[in-house]
Design a protein around this motif. Structure first.
Motif, PDB file in Angstrom:
ATOM      1  N   ALA A  88       0.827  -1.207   0.000  1.00  0.00           N
ATOM      2  CA  ALA A  88       0.000   0.000   0.000  1.00  0.00           C
ATOM      3  C   ALA A  88       0.861   1.256   0.000  1.00  0.00           C
ATOM      4  N   ILE A  89       1.921   1.267   0.829  1.00  0.00           N
ATOM      5  CA  ILE A  89       2.805   2.427   0.888  1.00  0.00           C
ATOM      6  C   ILE A  89       3.461   2.665  -0.471  1.00  0.00           C
ATOM      7  N   TYR A  90       3.949   1.601  -1.080  1.00  0.00           N
ATOM      8  CA  TYR A  90       4.586   1.725  -2.380  1.00  0.00           C
ATOM      9  C   TYR A  90       3.585   2.191  -3.428  1.00  0.00           C
ATOM     10  N   ALA A  91       2.351   1.626  -3.397  1.00  0.00           N
ATOM     11  CA  ALA A  91       1.340   1.982  -4.392  1.00  0.00           C
ATOM     12  C   ALA A  91       0.965   3.459  -4.287  1.00  0.00           C
ATOM     13  N   PHE A  92       0.754   3.965  -3.062  1.00  0.00           N
ATOM     14  CA  PHE A  92       0.381   5.367  -2.910  1.00  0.00           C
ATOM     15  C   PHE A  92       1.553   6.289  -3.249  1.00  0.00           C
ATOM     16  N   ARG A 149      -0.025   7.160  -6.432  1.00  0.00           N
ATOM     17  CA  ARG A 149      -0.862   8.183  -5.810  1.00  0.00           C
ATOM     18  C   ARG A 149      -2.350   7.881  -5.984  1.00  0.00           C
ATOM     19  N   LEU A 150      -3.074   8.648  -6.825  1.00  0.00           N
ATOM     20  CA  LEU A 150      -4.496   8.403  -6.992  1.00  0.00           C
ATOM     21  C   LEU A 150      -4.768   6.996  -7.501  1.00  0.00           C
ATOM     22  N   LEU A 151      -3.903   6.509  -8.363  1.00  0.00           N
ATOM     23  CA  LEU A 151      -4.061   5.146  -8.860  1.00  0.00           C
ATOM     24  C   LEU A 151      -3.862   4.123  -7.738  1.00  0.00           C
ATOM     25  N   GLY A 152      -3.081   4.475  -6.727  1.00  0.00           N
ATOM     26  CA  GLY A 152      -2.911   3.600  -5.576  1.00  0.00           C
ATOM     27  C   GLY A 152      -4.220   3.387  -4.843  1.00  0.00           C
ATOM     28  N   THR A 153      -5.101   4.403  -4.863  1.00  0.00           N
ATOM     29  CA  THR A 153      -6.424   4.245  -4.260  1.00  0.00           C
ATOM     30  C   THR A 153      -7.232   3.178  -4.985  1.00  0.00           C
ATOM     31  N   VAL A 154      -7.096   3.129  -6.319  1.00  0.00           N
ATOM     32  CA  VAL A 154      -7.780   2.107  -7.106  1.00  0.00           C
ATOM     33  C   VAL A 154      -7.288   0.720  -6.700  1.00  0.00           C
ATOM     34  N   ILE A 155      -5.967   0.598  -6.514  1.00  0.00           N
ATOM     35  CA  ILE A 155      -5.399  -0.684  -6.088  1.00  0.00           C
ATOM     36  C   ILE A 155      -5.961  -1.085  -4.735  1.00  0.00           C
ATOM     37  N   PHE A 156      -5.976  -0.165  -3.805  1.00  0.00           N
ATOM     38  CA  PHE A 156      -6.426  -0.459  -2.446  1.00  0.00           C
ATOM     39  C   PHE A 156      -7.908  -0.864  -2.440  1.00  0.00           C
ATOM     40  N   LEU A 157      -8.748  -0.130  -3.167  1.00  0.00           N
ATOM     41  CA  LEU A 157     -10.177  -0.440  -3.204  1.00  0.00           C
ATOM     42  C   LEU A 157     -10.434  -1.775  -3.900  1.00  0.00           C
ATOM     43  N   SER A 158      -9.703  -2.056  -4.971  1.00  0.00           N
ATOM     44  CA  SER A 158      -9.893  -3.309  -5.696  1.00  0.00           C
ATOM     45  C   SER A 158      -9.557  -4.507  -4.818  1.00  0.00           C
ATOM     46  N   LEU A 159      -8.444  -4.439  -4.110  1.00  0.00           N
ATOM     47  CA  LEU A 159      -8.072  -5.543  -3.228  1.00  0.00           C
ATOM     48  C   LEU A 159      -9.086  -5.703  -2.099  1.00  0.00           C
ATOM     49  N   GLY A 160      -9.608  -4.593  -1.588  1.00  0.00           N
ATOM     50  CA  GLY A 160     -10.606  -4.670  -0.530  1.00  0.00           C
ATOM     51  C   GLY A 160     -11.889  -5.317  -1.001  1.00  0.00           C
ATOM     52  N   ILE A 161     -12.368  -4.934  -2.186  1.00  0.00           N
ATOM     53  CA  ILE A 161     -13.591  -5.536  -2.731  1.00  0.00           C
ATOM     54  C   ILE A 161     -13.379  -7.007  -3.016  1.00  0.00           C
ATOM     55  N   SER A 162     -12.228  -7.357  -3.575  1.00  0.00           N
ATOM     56  CA  SER A 162     -11.927  -8.766  -3.846  1.00  0.00           C
ATOM     57  C   SER A 162     -11.913  -9.587  -2.561  1.00  0.00           C
ATOM     58  N   ALA A 163     -11.352  -9.003  -1.487  1.00  0.00           N
ATOM     59  CA  ALA A 163     -11.303  -9.706  -0.204  1.00  0.00           C
ATOM     60  C   ALA A 163     -12.710  -9.917   0.354  1.00  0.00           C
ATOM     61  N   LEU A 164     -13.596  -8.921   0.227  1.00  0.00           N
ATOM     62  CA  LEU A 164     -14.958  -9.054   0.731  1.00  0.00           C
ATOM     63  C   LEU A 164     -15.747 -10.098  -0.052  1.00  0.00           C
ATOM     64  N   LEU A 165     -15.576 -10.123  -1.377  1.00  0.00           N
ATOM     65  CA  LEU A 165     -16.255 -11.137  -2.188  1.00  0.00           C
ATOM     66  C   LEU A 165     -15.749 -12.537  -1.841  1.00  0.00           C
ATOM     67  N   THR A 166     -14.439 -12.655  -1.644  1.00  0.00           N
ATOM     68  CA  THR A 166     -13.856 -13.951  -1.295  1.00  0.00           C
ATOM     69  C   THR A 166     -14.367 -14.435   0.057  1.00  0.00           C
ATOM     70  N   PHE A 167     -14.475 -13.519   1.011  1.00  0.00           N
ATOM     71  CA  PHE A 167     -14.954 -13.889   2.340  1.00  0.00           C
ATOM     72  C   PHE A 167     -16.394 -14.393   2.272  1.00  0.00           C
TER      73      PHE A 167
END
Length: 624
Positions: A447-451, A455-473
């Motif tokens: 996350a630190i490296y992505a932001f 920067r703004l694209l790092g937010t896309v990475i963070f949100l995508s991984l979060g949504i994927s984790a919620l769907l997987t759960f």
């Protein structure tokens, strides 16, 4: 001038589809598939043995040391039986040269009681029944199990019946009614064969003779019918010592003696004989049902004559049944046996036995025997020429259990249950905590490296991984209830590895976006072009990962299978997120002022370079 390729014009539709999938999954997790309890309990995935502990049972092979091939075959059959019950990721391993250990997650399970049974199925004609047994003793009003053609309706419980719908407590109705005239060839008389006696058994039999007394033993050997000790006090005294024999000692006695000696009981002796006591298909044997002794003829149909067994809900009776399909030769044997019982000779002792068990019976009984237990002994009321059913007071679980035992075959080795114990999850919990800590540190660094880099694209990475984790759960919770999927340390490792695959797809997309901007296009027009060029690469990379996970799942066992399933599941969900969130959200961001700002978007360097350098001309092939 060529128009730029059209990007995704309606990203809201894809985001709405993703939202719908998200809502449906969590509604099913909260309210579907038997969800009960608090919110925490409803959203609690099924955890594996290494995370929550469980139950471990050890089965020891009886008799001589079995061969390696027999032990491996037994392990595979037990593993299939456990999985047929809906228990996923059970550990079934061979220890030493005669032990098989089965481990299941969670509290002690009833499934462990029967997975080690030999499951030797035999169909035997009933030759004799002890005493004047009432009909309800063998087929009580609770509708004892029986065998019938598929699709037949059982008779009313406890009501004798001679019609095709069944006998007392469910009979054996005819699929293809036999002619009323006797068959051209007389039915074979019951065999009087006896099991061969080994030297060890002969020695044990001599010890039993000494224990009960030579006179009592000799008198018991001469019996041709059971003695009614309620009318003969001298007989009760003469055979009293037979009641002191252990089940192992009773097992070495001839079948005729086990049946005729009145003081040899079902509950404490015959039912507790060692596993495999009545497996010999070429010998007459004695078994019990509802406290009554039954002398059974040689087995003329075996479990190996059954090609398939499946639990089904009978549409007419609304009860669970086990449907049986026979092999070609097996069907011939089954038809011959039912014909022999349906058209017995007048002097056939099986007819007397049927009349003793059920007043007014005109046909013989056929006992369905699984290991030492008589599942049913119904009156044959027809010649069965096709698929048949075992019916009775089955639940869904018991029908599935019996069908699995029959379908996967008998164990080549006889086992006895040695120990059943609880397994602590202390070590697994410590490993889980260490693994989650390592994963959290790794994700934080990503996350630190992505932001920092995007920067703004790092937010896309963070949100995508979060949504994927919620769907997987949510998928884990639902699959745990419906398919028995359990989450183990290996599965967690599979999910963590899949994050690397997801990160690769981000890099492919974003770096392709930079290439498009470097070629002179604006960020807004570069987004759809970058997606078109990166999409194929992303799909190919994820497909290869899914194929590898499928191959690993097929060829592996145990926890490795769980790792493969977790990797494949999370990779599929990552593809869903790529198409329904990542690209649509990038299309939305491309129309914002922040995305056009080099300092905010994370495209600063490439935008500045694009402003100072001449655009790189696209290579095109002009038509002549």
């Amino acid at each position: 001038m060529a128009r730029p390729p059209q990007g995704q014009q309606h990203p809201g539709r894809q985001l709405a589809v993703l939202g719908l999938i998200f809502v449906v999954l969590y509604l099913l997790a909260f309210f579907g598939f038997g969800a009960t309890g608090s919110v925490t309990e409803r959203l609690h995935p099924k955890l594996g043995l290494d995370l929550v502990g469980g139950t471990q049972a050890t089965y020891v092979a009886s008799g001589p040391v079995p061969s390696d091939s027999n032990m491996q075959e037994a392990r595979n059959i037990i593993d299939n039986r456990v999985n047929a019950l809906g228990v996923s990721e059970a550990e079934v391993v061979i220890e030493g040269d005669r032990n098989i250990v089965v481990s299941l997650a969670g509290e002690a399970r009833d499934e462990l009681k029967n997975v080690g049974q030999a499951a030797q199925m035999r169909f035997r004609k009933v030759v004799k029944v002890t005493g004047d047994v009432a009909a309800t003793a063998l087929n009580p009003p609770s509708a004892a199990p029986s065998v019938a053609p598929s699709g037949s309706a059982p008779a009313a419980p406890g009501t004798p019946s001679a019609n095709p719908s069944g006998g007392q407590g469910g009979g054996l109705p005819a699929q293809a009614p036999a002619p009323s005239t006797p068959p051209s060839a007389p039915a074979p008389a019951p065999s009087a064969s006896a099991a061969p006696v080994t030297p060890d058994q002969q020695e044990l039999r001599a010890a039993v003779e000494k224990k009960v007394g030579a006179a009592a033993f000799a008198a018991a050997a001469k019996l041709t019918d059971p003695v009614d000790i309620s009318q003969d006090r001298n007989a009760a005294k003469q055979y009293a010592k037979f009641a002191t024999l252990t089940p192992e000692e009773v097992n070495v006695l001839p079948a005729q003696m086990q049946f005729n000696v009145p003081t040899i009981s079902c509950e404490e002796q015959l039912n507790k004989r060692p596993p495999g006591a009545i497996d010999d298909p070429k010998a007459q044997v004695v078994s019990c049902q509802s406290g009554a002794k039954m002398m059974l003829d040689v087995a003329k149909v075996l479990g190996t004559d059954i090609s398939n067994a499946s639990p089904q809900m009978d549409q007419q009776s609304g009860q669970w049944v086990v449907s049986l399909d026979f092999t070609g030769e097996g069907q011939k044997k089954w038809t011959a046996l039912t014909r022999e019982a349906f058209q017995p000779q007048p002097n056939d002792p099986c007819l007397t036995a049927a009349q003793s068990a059920s007043q007014g019976a005109t046909n013989c009984l056929v006992a369905v025997v699984l290991d030492k237990e008589i599942i049913s002994a119904p009156e044959i009321e027809g010649v069965l020429t096709g698929q048949s059913q075992i019916t009775g007071q089955f639940t869904g679980e018991s029908a599935k259990e019996l069908a699995g035992q029959i379908r996967y075959g008998a164990l080549p080795v006889t086992f006895t249950s040695a120990t059943t114990q609880s397994v602590s999850a202390t070590l697994g919990t410590q490993q889980l905590q260490a693994g989650l800590l390592a994963a959290a540190i790794g994700m934080a660094l990503v996350a630190i490296y992505a932001f920092f880099y995007y920067r703004l694209l790092g937010t896309v990475i963070f949100l995508s991984l979060g949504i994927s984790a919620l769907l997987t759960f949510a998928a884990l919770v639902i699959l745990g209830r419906t398919a028995g999927l359990t989450l183990t340390l290996a599965g967690i490792a599979g999910f963590i590895v899949s994050l690397g695959v997801a990160a690769d797809s981000f890099v492919i997309y974003f770096e392709r976006l930079k290439d498009e901007i470097h070629e002179g296009r604006s960020p807004r027009s570069a987004v759809p072009r970058a997606w078109i060029r990166a999409r194929r690469t992303i799909i190919s990379a994820n497909t290869i990962t899914i194929m590898a996970a499928v191959v690993l799942y097929i060829v592996s066992v145990g926890v490795v299978k769980g790792f493969a399933f977790a990797l494949g599941l999370s990779t599929i969900l990552d593809l869903v997120v790529v198409f329904l969130f990542r690209h649509p959200i990038m299309t939305v961001l491309a129309n914002t002022k922040a995305f056009l700002s080099p300092r905010v978007s994370g495209l600063g360097r490439v935008l500045k370079r694009a402003e100072t350098e001449e655009p790189v001309p696209s290579r095109r092939v002009k038509e002549a």
